[in-house]
Design a protein around this motif. Structure first.
Motif, PDB file in Angstrom:
ATOM      1  N   PHE A 191       0.968  -1.387  -0.069  1.00 49.69           N
ATOM      2  CA  PHE A 191      -0.022   0.013  -0.144  1.00 49.69           C
ATOM      3  C   PHE A 191       0.915   1.364   0.071  1.00 49.69           C
ATOM      4  CE2 PHE A 191      -3.417   2.636   0.873  1.00 49.69           C
ATOM      5  CZ  PHE A 191      -3.144   3.503   1.957  1.00 49.69           C
ATOM      6  N   VAL A 192       0.484   2.155  -0.922  1.00 54.55           N
ATOM      7  CA  VAL A 192       1.107   3.704  -0.643  1.00 54.55           C
ATOM      8  C   VAL A 192       0.135   4.651  -0.418  1.00 54.55           C
ATOM      9  CG1 VAL A 192       2.159   5.288  -2.227  1.00 54.55           C
ATOM     10  CG2 VAL A 192       2.608   2.750  -2.696  1.00 54.55           C
ATOM     11  N   ALA A 193      -1.144   4.793  -0.792  1.00 49.33           N
ATOM     12  CA  ALA A 193      -1.721   5.808  -0.556  1.00 49.33           C
ATOM     13  C   ALA A 193      -3.314   5.553  -0.741  1.00 49.33           C
ATOM     14  CB  ALA A 193      -1.375   7.442  -0.983  1.00 49.33           C
ATOM     15  N   ALA A 194      -4.169   6.229  -0.179  1.00 50.52           N
ATOM     16  CA  ALA A 194      -5.552   6.159  -0.795  1.00 50.52           C
ATOM     17  C   ALA A 194      -6.322   7.306  -0.265  1.00 50.52           C
ATOM     18  CB  ALA A 194      -6.147   4.717   0.007  1.00 50.52           C
ATOM     19  N   ILE A 195      -7.382   7.401  -1.036  1.00 43.36           N
ATOM     20  CA  ILE A 195      -8.497   8.536  -0.843  1.00 43.36           C
ATOM     21  C   ILE A 195      -9.991   7.950  -0.879  1.00 43.36           C
ATOM     22  CG2 ILE A 195      -8.242   9.250  -3.233  1.00 43.36           C
ATOM     23  CD1 ILE A 195      -8.312  12.128  -2.227  1.00 43.36           C
TER      24      ILE A 195
END
Length: 123
Positions: A47-51
């Motif tokens: 995982f890197v980033a989420a929105i």
């Protein structure tokens, strides 16, 4: 259903910046939480980033302060702005969509995936 297409990868020197974009097809983009994952050779996808569709963001500790995620629902795009890149950021980066509001940090929580874009950071 939604189709995802990433762009913006490439080769950059350590300390440099890149911007990855993910364009989603379909009329219900605003109903999806969006995420970015990456996979380096010989390693598991991480995982890197989420929105969320409401704009709440979450980034991995390893990229905190260096990467930013944002979305433009009018353009059906989600962007990962990467700065202060390090050689260990080298990976194939994937865009993913998850039905519903809440983001997730596990790839099994995401329903749709792009083909990926290569990011290579040279030392």
């Amino acid at each position: 259903q939604v189709q995802l297409a990433e762009s913006g990868g490439g080769l950059v020197q350590a300390g440099g910046s890149l911007r990855l974009s993910c364009e989603a097809s379909g009329r219900t983009f605003s109903s999806y939480a969006m995420g970015w994952f990456r996979q380096a050779p010989g390693k598991e996808r991480e995982f890197v980033a989420a929105i969320s569709w409401g704009g709440d963001t979450y980034v991995a500790d390893s990229v905190e302060g260096r990467f930013t995620i944002y979305r433009d629902s009018a353009k059906n795009t989600v962007t990962l702005q990467m700065s202060s890149l390090k050689p260990e950021d080298t990976a194939v980066y994937y865009c993913a969509a998850r039905v519903g509001y809440y983001t997730g940090t596990s790839d099994v929580q995401y329903d749709y995936w792009g083909q990926g874009t290569q990011v290579t950071v040279s030392s």
